[in-house]
Design an enzyme around this catalytic site. Structure first.
Site, PDB file in Angstrom:
ATOM      1  N   HIS A  71      -6.941   5.113 -10.226  1.00 14.29           N
ATOM      2  CA  HIS A  71      -6.720   4.051  -9.235  1.00 14.29           C
ATOM      3  C   HIS A  71      -7.006   2.684  -9.855  1.00 14.29           C
ATOM      4  O   HIS A  71      -6.195   1.748  -9.719  1.00 14.29           O
ATOM      5  CB  HIS A  71      -7.632   4.281  -8.024  1.00 14.29           C
ATOM      6  CG  HIS A  71      -7.557   3.190  -6.992  1.00 14.29           C
ATOM      7  ND1 HIS A  71      -6.826   3.311  -5.827  1.00 14.29           N
ATOM      8  CD2 HIS A  71      -8.127   1.948  -6.951  1.00 14.29           C
ATOM      9  CE1 HIS A  71      -6.938   2.195  -5.118  1.00 14.29           C
ATOM     10  NE2 HIS A  71      -7.730   1.353  -5.775  1.00 14.29           N
ATOM     11  N   GLU A  72      -8.143   2.576 -10.539  1.00 11.98           N
ATOM     12  CA  GLU A  72      -8.506   1.288 -11.136  1.00 11.98           C
ATOM     13  C   GLU A  72      -7.611   0.936 -12.321  1.00 11.98           C
ATOM     14  O   GLU A  72      -7.343  -0.237 -12.576  1.00 11.98           O
ATOM     15  CB  GLU A  72      -9.977   1.290 -11.552  1.00 11.98           C
ATOM     16  CG  GLU A  72     -10.954   1.505 -10.406  1.00 11.98           C
ATOM     17  CD  GLU A  72     -10.735   0.546  -9.249  1.00 11.98           C
ATOM     18  OE1 GLU A  72     -10.305  -0.606  -9.489  1.00 11.98           O
ATOM     19  OE2 GLU A  72     -10.983   0.940  -8.098  1.00 11.98           O
TER      20      GLU A  72
END
Length: 404
Positions: A21-22
């Site tokens: 996600h990051e």
């Protein structure tokens, strides 16, 4: 040991999901020239750290999220120096000042707020998009590689006793059926391995056909069931249906408080694992999405109910919110169960896939500090600039995220 392994597997999948996600945020941010000073999985104290280039890569103690730190998240405002007094005004000003301190000499052009609206949207949507990709991949593995247990037309087991409220499984005891009689299937001599051919002459092509063939039949009715035995013989047996009362459920799976009475034979299917075409994944995910959106809509009420039960000591709602710890414990219980390993893998991967799908939807909510809130701010910024240009006005500049 298996329970611990299940917990670690799910925590690993959650950490993997947070990390990607990051990355979904960081890669486009760096591609667009934004300086990223920190990439973190987890919150709280740092347990591992390494620096590569201008970015610190950290793993923190609490695996409940992650973040990347980009310089210039808050743009300077024309209000600075004009707004005085009040805790909110001071907090807003302090947030902007802290953001400005992160910008080094000659780095203003690398601040996030300097990006165009499409680039801001790409950076902010990149994270949730990674969750959607992970969910799609995991569901693809479940559907196309692991598969699902599918009922066959071959009998897998014969229920010993007519189910009752005290013995809902119809297992009986060592002494036999205590408060009920043996099932019609036992009385008729059915065995595990018998393949259903027809009921009253109607062919049985799937196990659901067997249940459908009993619709409209009442306890006491006689039905003719034709089977092919494990020895290859074809036999027709006349069976007098027993009476069984079931609790009624609505379309949402909730008890209605009513009961249903129907005829009962006492046969259960055998199962085989069958994979599904990958084309089935989108429709399944869409169905899960509609349920997830309903869960998100009910989330505030569920949180309030959970807090109320914790304060009053009442039993928790079994359909209420579950923390990362709770989900991990569920994974541990699945791993330690007596189910086949294929069942365990499907359930644990299913939880990880569902969690990623939920995070994709939740992060798109147009609320700060969620990614969807920043995306909504960027869209509003673009509309405001377009409106000013249409009216021949000066560019109003970046939107004031700190104030929002």
């Amino acid at each position: 040991m298996l329970e611990l392994l299940g917990i670690l597997i799910l925590l690993g999948l959650i950490g993997f999901s947070i990390g990607l996600h990051e990355i979904g945020h960081m890669v486009p941010a760096k591609k667009f020239g934004v300086k990223v000073t920190e990439y973190a999985i987890g919150f709280g104290p740092t347990i591992f750290s390494t620096k590569k280039g201008e970015t610190d890569y950290r793993i923190r103690l609490l695996p409940v999220g992650g973040f990347i730190r980009m310089i210039g998240m808050f743009a300077p405002s024309r209000r600075d120096g004009k707004v005085v007094g009040g805790r909110f005004a001071d907090a807003i000003l302090q947030a902007r000042l802290s953001s400005a301190e992160e910008i080094g000499p000659d780095e203003d052009s690398r601040a996030f707020y300097r990006l165009s609206v499409p680039k801001k949207l790409t950076v902010m949507i990149g994270g949730p998009l990674m969750n959607l990709i992970i969910a799609t991949f995991l569901f693809g593995v479940i559907f196309g590689v692991i598969g699902f247990p599918t009922a066959t037309t071959t009998t897998g087991y014969v229920v010993a006793c007519v189910p009752t409220e005290s013995d809902p499984e119809g297992a009986g005891t060592i002494a036999g059926c205590v408060d009920s009689a043996e099932t019609p299937a036992v009385a008729a001599g059915f065995k595990a391995g018998d393949q259903l051919i027809s009921v009253n002459g109607e062919p049985i092509n799937e196990w659901i056909d067997f249940h459908t063939s009993l619709d409209g039949k009442a306890p006491g009715d006689v039905v003719a069931i034709t089977v092919k035995t494990a020895q290859g013989d074809t036999q027709t047996r006349n069976v007098t249906l027993a009476k069984v009362t079931y609790p009624e459920y609505d379309s949402q799976g909730n008890l209605t408080g009513q009961n249903i009475t129907r005829g009962f034979v006492g046969l259960g299917p055998s199962y085989v694992w069958e994979t599904q075409p990958l084309t089935a994944v989108p429709s399944a995910m869409w169905s899960m999405t509609t349920h997830a959106l309903g869960a998100i809509a009910d989330f505030p009420q569920k949180i309030f109910t959970l807090a109320q039960s914790m304060i009053t000591g009442q039993d928790r709602d079994p359909n209420g919110p579950v923390s990362v710890v709770g989900v991990s414990r569920l994974s541990g219980e699945i791993a330690a169960s007596d189910q086949p390993i294929r069942d365990k893998a499907a359930q644990i991967l299913g939880m990880a896939a569902s969690l990623n799908l939920f995070l994709f939807l939740f992060n798109l909510l147009p609320l700060l500090p969620l990614d969807g809130g920043h995306a909504a701010g960027a869209i509003f910024e673009g509309l405001r600039r377009a409106w000013a240009k249409l009216r021949g006005k000066a560019d109003p500049g970046p939107i004031d995220i700190a104030r929002m």
